[in-house]
Design an enzyme around this catalytic site. Structure first.
Site, PDB file in Angstrom:
ATOM      1  N   ASP A 218      -6.270   5.679   2.281  1.00  0.00           N
ATOM      2  CA  ASP A 218      -6.339   4.308   1.794  1.00  0.00           C
ATOM      3  C   ASP A 218      -7.780   3.830   1.947  1.00  0.00           C
ATOM      4  O   ASP A 218      -8.373   3.955   3.030  1.00  0.00           O
ATOM      5  CB  ASP A 218      -5.385   3.431   2.641  1.00  0.00           C
ATOM      6  CG  ASP A 218      -5.135   2.082   2.014  1.00  0.00           C
ATOM      7  OD1 ASP A 218      -6.110   1.379   1.709  1.00  0.00           O
ATOM      8  OD2 ASP A 218      -3.954   1.739   1.827  1.00  0.00           O
TER       9      ASP A 218
ATOM     10  N   HIS B 113       0.835  -1.202   0.000  1.00  0.00           N
ATOM     11  CA  HIS B 113       0.000   0.000   0.000  1.00  0.00           C
ATOM     12  C   HIS B 113       0.874   1.257   0.000  1.00  0.00           C
ATOM     13  O   HIS B 113       0.580   2.223  -0.693  1.00  0.00           O
ATOM     14  CB  HIS B 113      -0.933  -0.013   1.218  1.00  0.00           C
ATOM     15  CG  HIS B 113      -1.987  -1.080   1.126  1.00  0.00           C
ATOM     16  ND1 HIS B 113      -3.334  -0.792   1.088  1.00  0.00           N
ATOM     17  CD2 HIS B 113      -1.886  -2.427   1.034  1.00  0.00           C
ATOM     18  CE1 HIS B 113      -4.013  -1.935   0.983  1.00  0.00           C
ATOM     19  NE2 HIS B 113      -3.144  -2.939   0.967  1.00  0.00           N
TER      20      HIS B 113
END
Ligand code: UDX
Length: 486
Positions: free
Chosen positions: A123, A24
């Site tokens: 995110d 990520h």
């Protein structure tokens, strides 16, 4: 605290907040760097634990020099300091108390930020960021780092259940087509669904969590996806029926390379975002190998293998007609009492003439090395995109999350690889490696290089992802002017 949003002349201040995992961080930091190149002020919010490793293995001073408006800040990942953070540790982060700790820390950073944050890029797996953003009146865009195809499958899970196509009956044919995911009716099978869909329990907590986070992602002001219109056009059209503002700006690592080349020329140093020590010796080994003669084998930053699986893979590689470069992360082989580490030492010793084993490779450089002819991958989305951009065909061995969907798209839709899903047998490994590297080499090399050409055009001036990023930059400027006026 009352924030000063009066100055309209300053550049927009964007806070980028990734889930604290290598996969990520990689794509989110690249997006943050692209926004910094556009002149924005950037705050990248790392977990204390990851930032310590980022500082240890990267030249942070060089990073600050290249991106003057870019700062790192750190917060808790919610876990106690002595938590091992290995295996599937990240699931612990989603427990309510951990989430609450992260939520409070995020709020504190935002409230005390000077200049104030004008836009959050969160995110998509950290849905609580939306609640904080709403409370403080800050626009929020979610970034989903996994593939759009998987995002769409996650979103469709309640419909699949509603249609009676889930749960999968334990003894049934896993090749049964799933017909209720719009756009994927002709190729998505039971075995291509995320692994939690294999459970008989449709109330499974991981499944519920993923569906909840996915649906929440659509409540943000917009959605960013690391793909290109030319790669995922049909699925992007489907996602846009639920969220009209979707920016497809990827592959981000390629877009960053394009813009850095334009700014600094070809000679700039690549900055890596690695959380492990990179072993560059494999590049010297690759330099000695003929063109397209080596298969690169790596399963990302989370996947573990059992001792037995590693041995099957290794025998398959050894019996094939090709050399290999294998990554085995420290502590990633599961075995009793150090057995995992012993087996790696043993394989290293036995493969001296045929292969090279490292703990962690400079993956982008490896995939772009002329000696590499194939990538044996778990199909994490970053790895998949890096392989596409480098024009390297894949052998897919998916393990979890978006990887089962990705491998199906790679093999069946894009036809740039073979899918070894659900098996780990040395004979099959050997056959697939020989297919991709020898027997069907030209067929796969051709399809992969055509795909690379199309994808690389997307990130060049005038390409779809290049233009979409320009739109995103402009829209954040407009958003932040509105925030200033409040
Ligand atoms: C996870 C999920 O698997 C992925 O599907 C999701 O989209 C993001 O989070 P991970 O499993 O680590 O990530 O895989 P991947 O997305 O491929 O990311 C791994 C990254 O680590 C890649 O950017 C790769 O270049 C890098 N890497 C991996 C190295 O730099 N060196 C290595 O030796 C191995």
């Amino acid at each position: 605290m009352e924030q000063d949003r009066s100055s309209q002349s300053r550049p927009p201040h964007v806070l980028v907040f990734p889930l604290p995992l290598q996969g990520h961080i990689n794509s989110m930091i690249k997006l943050a760097e692209l926004l910094a190149i556009a002149g924005f002020k950037l705050t990248f919010l790392n977990s204390h634990h990851n930032h310590e490793r980022l500082v240890k293995f990267n030249n942070i001073a060089a990073h600050s020099e290249r991106y003057p408006g870019f700062q790192f800040k750190t917060i808790t990942d919610g876990l106690p300091l002595n938590h091992p953070r290995s295996g599937s540790w990240f699931l612990d982060m989603f427990e309510d108390t951990m989430e609450l700790k992260m939520k409070e820390s995020l709020r504190e950073v935002l409230v005390n930020s000077s200049p104030p944050v004008d836009c959050i890029i969160g995110d998509g797996f950290l849905g609580f960021a939306l609640d904080v953003a709403k409370e403080l009146g800050i626009p929020i865009i979610f970034f989903r780092t996994s593939s759009p195809c998987c995002f769409w499958v996650y979103h469709s899970i309640p419909d699949i259940i509603q249609a009676g196509e889930l749960p999968i009956n334990g003894s049934e044919d896993m090749d049964r087509l799933i017909t209720t995911v719009p756009g994927m009716e002709t190729y998505l099978r039971c075995r291509d669904l995320p692994t939690f869909c294999r459970k008989l329990d449709i109330e499974d907590s991981s499944m519920k969590l993923v569906v909840k986070q996915t649906r929440k992602s659509l409540q943000a002001d917009a959605l960013i996806l690391n793909t290109a219109e030319e790669l995922d056009g049909p699925i992007l059209s489907q996602i846009r029926t639920k969220c009209p503002r979707v920016y497809a700006v990827g592959p981000l690592h390629a877009q960053l390379n394009t813009r850095l080349n334009a700014k600094h020329g070809e000679s700039y140093d690549h900055f890596s975002n690695t959380l492990w020590e990179v072993d560059k010796s494999c590049i010297f080994w690759l330099n000695k190998q003929p063109n397209r003669s080596v298969i690169y084998v790596s399963f990302g930053s989370i996947t573990s293998t059992s001792r037995e699986q590693l041995v099957e893979l290794w025998y398959g590689l050894l019996n094939s007609k090709t050399k290999f470069l294998l990554v085995v992360r420290p502590n990633s082989v599961i075995g009793k009492d150090g057995e995992g580490e012993d087996v790696v030492m043993e394989l290293m010793e036995k493969s001296k003439d045929r292969g090279y084993i490292v703990n962690w490779a400079p993956q982008e450089a490896v995939l772009n090395h002329p000696a590499i002819g194939g990538f044996f991958t778990h199909n994490g989305w970053n790895s998949t995109l890096e392989s596409i951009v480098a024009g390297v065909p894949m052998i897919c061995w998916p393990q979890f999350a978006d990887q089962h969907v990705n491998s199906r798209v790679v093999s069946e839709v894009w036809k740039i690889g073979l899918d070894m899903k659900d098996v780990c047998d040395s004979k099959i490994v050997e056959k697939m490696v020989n297919d991709v590297m020898v027997d069907r080499k030209e067929e796969f090399a051709k399809s992969a290089s055509e795909m690379a050409k199309v994808t690389n055009q997307c990130v060049n001036v005038g390409g779809s992802s290049y233009s979409n990023l320009d739109c995103l930059i402009e829209d954040i400027r407009i958003m932040s002017l509105k925030t200033h006026k409040k």
